[in-house]
Design a protein around this motif. Sequence first.
Motif, PDB file in Angstrom:
ATOM      1  N   TYR A  81     -13.997 -50.603  15.358  1.00  0.00           N
ATOM      2  CA  TYR A  81     -15.067 -49.656  15.041  1.00  0.00           C
ATOM      3  C   TYR A  81     -14.556 -48.408  14.333  1.00  0.00           C
ATOM      4  CZ  TYR A  81     -19.661 -47.612  15.304  1.00  0.00           C
ATOM      5  OH  TYR A  81     -20.880 -47.089  14.965  1.00  0.00           O
ATOM      6  N   MET A  83     -13.305 -48.479  11.703  1.00  0.00           N
ATOM      7  CA  MET A  83     -13.654 -48.717  10.309  1.00  0.00           C
ATOM      8  C   MET A  83     -15.082 -49.262  10.216  1.00  0.00           C
ATOM      9  SD  MET A  83     -11.190 -50.466   7.426  1.00  0.00           S
ATOM     10  CE  MET A  83     -12.089 -52.007   7.215  1.00  0.00           C
ATOM     11  N   ASN A  84     -15.901 -48.922  11.227  1.00  0.00           N
ATOM     12  CA  ASN A  84     -17.309 -49.343  11.277  1.00  0.00           C
ATOM     13  C   ASN A  84     -17.478 -50.859  11.296  1.00  0.00           C
ATOM     14  OD1 ASN A  84     -18.714 -47.020  11.625  1.00  0.00           O
ATOM     15  ND2 ASN A  84     -19.530 -46.885   9.551  1.00  0.00           N
ATOM     16  N   ARG A 227     -14.502 -46.091   6.602  1.00  0.00           N
ATOM     17  CA  ARG A 227     -15.578 -45.920   7.588  1.00  0.00           C
ATOM     18  C   ARG A 227     -16.622 -44.930   7.097  1.00  0.00           C
ATOM     19  NH1 ARG A 227     -17.005 -42.531  11.814  1.00  0.00           N
ATOM     20  NH2 ARG A 227     -15.244 -41.141  11.407  1.00  0.00           N
TER      21      ARG A 227
END
Length: 374
Positions: A81, A83-84, A227
């Motif tokens: 997450y 990096m989304n 991200r």
Amino acid sequence: MRNLRVQKRTDLTPVKRLINVVIFVLLALVFCAFFVAYNGNNPLEVYAKMLKTIVSVKGLQKSIVAGLPLIFTGLAVAFGYRMNLNNIGADGQYAFGAIFCIWFALYGPDMPAVPKIILMFVFACAGGAFVALLAAIPKALWDVNETIMTMMLNYVALYVLNYLTYGPWKESGQMVAQTAEISERYYLPDIGNTGINSILLIAIAIAVVLYFFHSKTTKGFEMEVVRKSPGAARYAGIHVKKNIILVLAVSGAIAGLAGFAQVGGIIHRVQADMPNGAGYTGIVIAYLAGLNPLVVVIVGILFGALQISAVAVQVSGVPSQIATMIQGSIMLFVIAGDFFTRYKIVRTKPDQANGSDISRGNESDITQKGGAEV
């Protein structure tokens, strides 16, 4: 209701976060107390039993053991997450990490303990990374939603795990769906005389490495750029597709280490349905830890304590449904409480709420022109 606005807090500190968690844990216990009393049990006795289980030396050991797989799945989710990338598949990656690890431990070549354990570690990482790559490659090449892909792969991985433990790998003469134990030569040692397995040191080391990776390395900075703005990352020359594949593969490898923890350090075998929702719990742990790898270790152990305390009250006569409800309620209350940690609700005056000179999206202006915190 039109006069209420949600505003992000700017004065958030670790102490306030901790206080908020304690408050909402207490609220969860108050909520559950009504159901415990309705069932004919004394809530104070039940909670005293839970607390006694956690604060004892043996309870701490059991909390760490129960929390070890949760630490690895929490680290895996947090890493993705950053990096989304929503890695919802830690359960399946955990399962395949265990499958690869136990296969090599039971059916791989016989060799000295140290290289065998190192290769078990590598195989567990490879198993988790393999499942993650099944979602990472379509995401990178065709922008297939990784949330759906990783979640659906959980079911595939668990079916494979159950097939093996109920079928060809089932221990001979046993009613339980599980593999045989690995040789004692390949057990990971405990830390001194603490009764705590050395897999904890591996978990802490990985957390420290991830922390410095995010804060001190170029790759960590690239993840942050991707991200926040994939378009800006591409303009800056960052290979977004390559980063997607790399990050999800590493995330899966870390989740696979939960299987290594079980095979090498805890139960020394693989059982049917072994992840038992640890991947989904890892999502909660990563969220509550604020994606900080070091905090994930602490939160993972606390969730382990929550699990063993729920089991303890179940053993003392409280129905399993009540014990599970206590565990689930604490999780839900803490998650809901995190909203009030990060945000506050402000009330505006009617003339300000309707006035054309105030933008609905500018919360700071609302506060400056008479907003009152609720």
